[in-house]
Write a protein that holds these residues in place. Structure first.
Motif, PDB file in Angstrom:
ATOM      1  N   PRO A  84       0.808  -1.216   0.000  1.00 49.55           N
ATOM      2  CA  PRO A  84       0.000   0.000   0.000  1.00 49.55           C
ATOM      3  C   PRO A  84       0.847   1.275   0.000  1.00 49.55           C
ATOM      4  O   PRO A  84       0.491   2.254  -0.656  1.00 49.55           O
ATOM      5  CB  PRO A  84      -0.812  -0.109   1.292  1.00 49.55           C
ATOM      6  CG  PRO A  84      -0.899  -1.561   1.567  1.00 49.55           C
ATOM      7  CD  PRO A  84       0.369  -2.154   1.048  1.00 49.55           C
ATOM      8  N   LYS A  99      -4.218  15.202  -0.164  1.00 47.89           N
ATOM      9  CA  LYS A  99      -5.000  14.842   1.026  1.00 47.89           C
ATOM     10  C   LYS A  99      -5.485  13.399   0.936  1.00 47.89           C
ATOM     11  O   LYS A  99      -5.478  12.661   1.914  1.00 47.89           O
ATOM     12  CB  LYS A  99      -6.207  15.764   1.159  1.00 47.89           C
ATOM     13  CG  LYS A  99      -5.980  16.968   2.041  1.00 47.89           C
ATOM     14  CD  LYS A  99      -7.302  17.699   2.197  1.00 47.89           C
ATOM     15  CE  LYS A  99      -7.194  18.875   3.119  1.00 47.89           C
ATOM     16  NZ  LYS A  99      -8.474  19.629   3.153  1.00 47.89           N
ATOM     17  N   LEU A 100      -5.904  13.001  -0.262  1.00 52.50           N
ATOM     18  CA  LEU A 100      -6.446  11.655  -0.451  1.00 52.50           C
ATOM     19  C   LEU A 100      -5.349  10.605  -0.286  1.00 52.50           C
ATOM     20  O   LEU A 100      -5.538   9.595   0.392  1.00 52.50           O
ATOM     21  CB  LEU A 100      -7.099  11.536  -1.826  1.00 52.50           C
ATOM     22  CG  LEU A 100      -7.906  10.268  -2.072  1.00 52.50           C
ATOM     23  CD1 LEU A 100      -9.055  10.160  -1.088  1.00 52.50           C
ATOM     24  CD2 LEU A 100      -8.448  10.239  -3.490  1.00 52.50           C
ATOM     25  N   ARG A 102      -2.632  10.960   1.395  1.00 50.94           N
ATOM     26  CA  ARG A 102      -2.201  10.943   2.785  1.00 50.94           C
ATOM     27  C   ARG A 102      -3.166  10.104   3.618  1.00 50.94           C
ATOM     28  O   ARG A 102      -2.756   9.335   4.478  1.00 50.94           O
ATOM     29  CB  ARG A 102      -2.146  12.365   3.319  1.00 50.94           C
ATOM     30  CG  ARG A 102      -0.980  12.553   4.237  1.00 50.94           C
ATOM     31  CD  ARG A 102      -0.583  13.990   4.259  1.00 50.94           C
ATOM     32  NE  ARG A 102      -1.478  14.777   5.066  1.00 50.94           N
ATOM     33  CZ  ARG A 102      -1.717  16.062   4.865  1.00 50.94           C
ATOM     34  NH1 ARG A 102      -1.137  16.687   3.876  1.00 50.94           N
ATOM     35  NH2 ARG A 102      -2.518  16.727   5.646  1.00 50.94           N
ATOM     36  N   LEU A 103      -4.470  10.276   3.329  1.00 50.83           N
ATOM     37  CA  LEU A 103      -5.485   9.482   4.026  1.00 50.83           C
ATOM     38  C   LEU A 103      -5.261   8.001   3.747  1.00 50.83           C
ATOM     39  O   LEU A 103      -5.318   7.163   4.645  1.00 50.83           O
ATOM     40  CB  LEU A 103      -6.868   9.921   3.536  1.00 50.83           C
ATOM     41  CG  LEU A 103      -8.072   9.539   4.377  1.00 50.83           C
ATOM     42  CD1 LEU A 103      -8.036  10.254   5.711  1.00 50.83           C
ATOM     43  CD2 LEU A 103      -9.353   9.896   3.642  1.00 50.83           C
ATOM     44  N   PHE A 104      -4.970   7.684   2.471  1.00 56.46           N
ATOM     45  CA  PHE A 104      -4.767   6.289   2.061  1.00 56.46           C
ATOM     46  C   PHE A 104      -3.574   5.681   2.797  1.00 56.46           C
ATOM     47  O   PHE A 104      -3.667   4.597   3.384  1.00 56.46           O
ATOM     48  CB  PHE A 104      -4.557   6.233   0.545  1.00 56.46           C
ATOM     49  CG  PHE A 104      -4.320   4.846   0.027  1.00 56.46           C
ATOM     50  CD1 PHE A 104      -5.372   3.992  -0.198  1.00 56.46           C
ATOM     51  CD2 PHE A 104      -3.029   4.405  -0.227  1.00 56.46           C
ATOM     52  CE1 PHE A 104      -5.158   2.713  -0.664  1.00 56.46           C
ATOM     53  CE2 PHE A 104      -2.798   3.132  -0.684  1.00 56.46           C
ATOM     54  CZ  PHE A 104      -3.872   2.283  -0.906  1.00 56.46           C
ATOM     55  N   MET A 106      -2.130   6.729   5.519  1.00 58.91           N
ATOM     56  CA  MET A 106      -2.405   6.705   6.954  1.00 58.91           C
ATOM     57  C   MET A 106      -3.230   5.468   7.317  1.00 58.91           C
ATOM     58  O   MET A 106      -2.913   4.749   8.262  1.00 58.91           O
ATOM     59  CB  MET A 106      -3.169   7.990   7.301  1.00 58.91           C
ATOM     60  CG  MET A 106      -3.330   8.259   8.760  1.00 58.91           C
ATOM     61  SD  MET A 106      -1.779   8.455   9.601  1.00 58.91           S
ATOM     62  CE  MET A 106      -1.568  10.160   9.722  1.00 58.91           C
ATOM     63  N   THR A 107      -4.281   5.220   6.543  1.00 59.66           N
ATOM     64  CA  THR A 107      -5.145   4.071   6.808  1.00 59.66           C
ATOM     65  C   THR A 107      -4.377   2.765   6.632  1.00 59.66           C
ATOM     66  O   THR A 107      -4.418   1.885   7.487  1.00 59.66           O
ATOM     67  CB  THR A 107      -6.364   4.088   5.864  1.00 59.66           C
ATOM     68  OG1 THR A 107      -6.984   5.365   5.970  1.00 59.66           O
ATOM     69  CG2 THR A 107      -7.370   3.031   6.239  1.00 59.66           C
ATOM     70  N   ALA A 108      -3.657   2.668   5.497  1.00 64.17           N
ATOM     71  CA  ALA A 108      -2.909   1.445   5.211  1.00 64.17           C
ATOM     72  C   ALA A 108      -1.899   1.159   6.320  1.00 64.17           C
ATOM     73  O   ALA A 108      -1.705   0.015   6.727  1.00 64.17           O
ATOM     74  CB  ALA A 108      -2.190   1.575   3.872  1.00 64.17           C
ATOM     75  N   TYR A 110      -2.087   1.898   9.491  1.00 60.77           N
ATOM     76  CA  TYR A 110      -2.614   1.507  10.794  1.00 60.77           C
ATOM     77  C   TYR A 110      -3.503   0.279  10.764  1.00 60.77           C
ATOM     78  O   TYR A 110      -3.897  -0.205  11.817  1.00 60.77           O
ATOM     79  CB  TYR A 110      -3.334   2.695  11.456  1.00 60.77           C
ATOM     80  CG  TYR A 110      -2.309   3.660  11.985  1.00 60.77           C
ATOM     81  CD1 TYR A 110      -1.629   3.371  13.159  1.00 60.77           C
ATOM     82  CD2 TYR A 110      -1.942   4.793  11.265  1.00 60.77           C
ATOM     83  CE1 TYR A 110      -0.638   4.203  13.622  1.00 60.77           C
ATOM     84  CE2 TYR A 110      -0.947   5.626  11.717  1.00 60.77           C
ATOM     85  CZ  TYR A 110      -0.299   5.324  12.894  1.00 60.77           C
ATOM     86  OH  TYR A 110       0.704   6.129  13.340  1.00 60.77           O
ATOM     87  N   VAL A 111      -3.832  -0.238   9.554  1.00 63.65           N
ATOM     88  CA  VAL A 111      -4.716  -1.400   9.489  1.00 63.65           C
ATOM     89  C   VAL A 111      -4.113  -2.588  10.234  1.00 63.65           C
ATOM     90  O   VAL A 111      -4.771  -3.207  11.081  1.00 63.65           O
ATOM     91  CB  VAL A 111      -5.031  -1.775   8.022  1.00 63.65           C
ATOM     92  CG1 VAL A 111      -5.470  -3.220   7.924  1.00 63.65           C
ATOM     93  CG2 VAL A 111      -6.137  -0.892   7.485  1.00 63.65           C
ATOM     94  N   ALA A 157      -5.086   8.161  17.295  1.00 66.70           N
ATOM     95  CA  ALA A 157      -5.033   9.269  16.344  1.00 66.70           C
ATOM     96  C   ALA A 157      -4.519  10.532  17.028  1.00 66.70           C
ATOM     97  O   ALA A 157      -3.731  11.283  16.458  1.00 66.70           O
ATOM     98  CB  ALA A 157      -6.417   9.517  15.758  1.00 66.70           C
TER      99      ALA A 157
END
Lengths: 205, 204
Positions: A84, A99-100, A102-104, A106-108, A110-111, A157
């Motif tokens: 990811p 932004k998108l 970074r969100l991706f 960030m999520t990947a 912490y999953v 977070a």
């Protein structure tokens, strides 16, 4: 197209996971096979009581099933083993809004961590003698489990946010250096593109 | 089956879904403060993990969508969060597809955002814990019902051949609605007790 996809998937290091994923998709195809032959008008192939099995319906269902399976196989083989983080950096380089991406990322990131936390929580539930059944107690317990996962995520977070500010985060990550495409990459890309164009043209002709 | 695979939908439906998803994601990102990206991202990761838990309902078992809870916690930023979750699911598990990413994002995020917007203020104001739980359950059930309706609609609009399949799919959403209602009610009650701040959406 489908047979080529199966061949590629078979040549690729096939994992058992891949086939189980394919099975998940085939559930929908199965639904089509159950309904389409009976609902589509066309020459009758067989009769089951008052129902007629039409060959057009059967043909349509097979076509859709093959199409969907080919799509899944191609996507799985192409994306298999892609990290990811690498995909995030690539998307950034392709000018997807920062932004998108970074969100991706960030999520990947912490999953895996949160998954481990969830595993520990549900293990603790089992240790306290919880057995899932279809009743309100079970649903409430799972609701509390998910609520706990969310609360811990929120606390995490906050810590992450503070840590980022401490390190002087000013709105964007430093760019991850991506390796430049080599001639081998270009050749493979051309091969794939050629195969895709060939598949589409033979289908249309 | 909230994830529609590649190769099923017609091009106009795919384009329409992609356009709506782009609008929702764009609006969500614009409203999402830079400082709140870690919060949105880590919440999305938590929802991703939560959707892996399989919960028994009657003879079957369901995976909750948590779109109603996401709508309450993230507001319109649910759109980018759902897009990210779906991309990761496609990447890691091969669920859904690449061309259907837009349609699937709209199908899951839109009902959650709409019902959370409609009932969210009442949930935050609710004085009684039972009222709050009932309203939250309603948000969960309605969001899932909305997703089921949109999935069936996407299929039915793509080809009239899918109409019978679409009605079967709507039937499979009934157990999911029951599970989602109870789970969302508990999640929201839990958050209201432990972390009331969480129910304030991250977007204005």
């Amino acid at each position: 197209m489908f047979s080529v996809a199966v061949l590629v998937a078979a040549l690729h290091r096939t994992e058992r996971r891949l086939w189980s994923r394919l099975l998940h998709v085939e559930m929908f195809a199965l639904l089509l096979f159950v309904t389409l032959p009976f609902t589509m008008p066309g020459p009758t192939l067989a009769t089951l009581g008052p129902l007629h099995v039409s060959s057009t319906g059967l043909w349509r269902a097979s076509l859709v099933a093959l199409k969907v399976s080919a799509c899944v196989l191609v996507l799985l083989v192409l994306l298999n083993g892609l990290e990811p983080e690498r995909l995030g950096a690539t998307l950034r380089a392709l000018h997807v809004p920062e932004k998108l991406t970074r969100l991706f990322v960030m999520t990947a990131r912490y999953v895996a961590l949160i998954r481990e936390e969830a595993r520990r929580l549900s293990e603790a539930m089992r240790a306290r003698g919880f057995t899932p059944r279809s009743n309100r107690h079970t649903w409430r317990s799972y609701g509390n489990l998910l609520g706990m996962i969310l609360v811990r995520a929120l606390d995490r977070a906050e810590r992450v946010q503070e840590a980022m500010l401490c390190r002087g985060f000013a709105g964007h990550y430093p760019d991850v250096p991506l390796p430049l495409p080599r001639s081998r990459d270009w050749a493979l890309f051309a091969l794939l593109l050629g195969a895709a164009v060939l598949a589409v043209t033979t289908d249309r002709l | 089956m909230a994830h529609i695979a590649d190769g099923l939908l017609s091009v106009p439906v795919l384009l329409c879904g992609a356009g709506m998803a782009a609008a929702g994601v764009g609006l969500g990102l614009r409203r999402l403060d830079d400082r709140l990206i870690p919060r949105a991202g880590i919440l999305a990761a938590a929802v991703f993990v939560g959707s892996l838990v399989s919960i028994p309902v009657g003879p079957s078992s369901v995976h909750v969508l948590m779109s109603g809870a996401m709508g309450l916690m993230l507001g319109i930023a649910t759109f980018p969060a759902v897009l990210v979750i779906l991309s990761l699911q496609a990447l890691l598990f091969g669920f859904g597809g690449l061309t259907t990413l837009g349609v699937n994002t709209v199908n899951i995020a839109l009902p959650g955002v709409v019902f959370a917007m409609l009932l969210g203020p009442a949930i935050r104001r609710a004085g009684h814990a039972t009222t709050r739980a009932a309203l939250a359950g309603l948000v969960g059930a309605l969001s899932v019902a909305g997703t089921g309706g949109l999935v069936a609609l996407s299929l039915a609009l793509s080809s009239s051949d899918y109409a019978p399949v679409a009605s079967v799919i709507i039937a499979t959403y009934v157990p999911l609605m029951i599970g989602e209602a109870f789970v969302t009610a508990t999640i929201v009650s839990f958050l209201a007790r432990v972390h009331p701040d969480a129910l304030r959406p991250v977007t204005s």
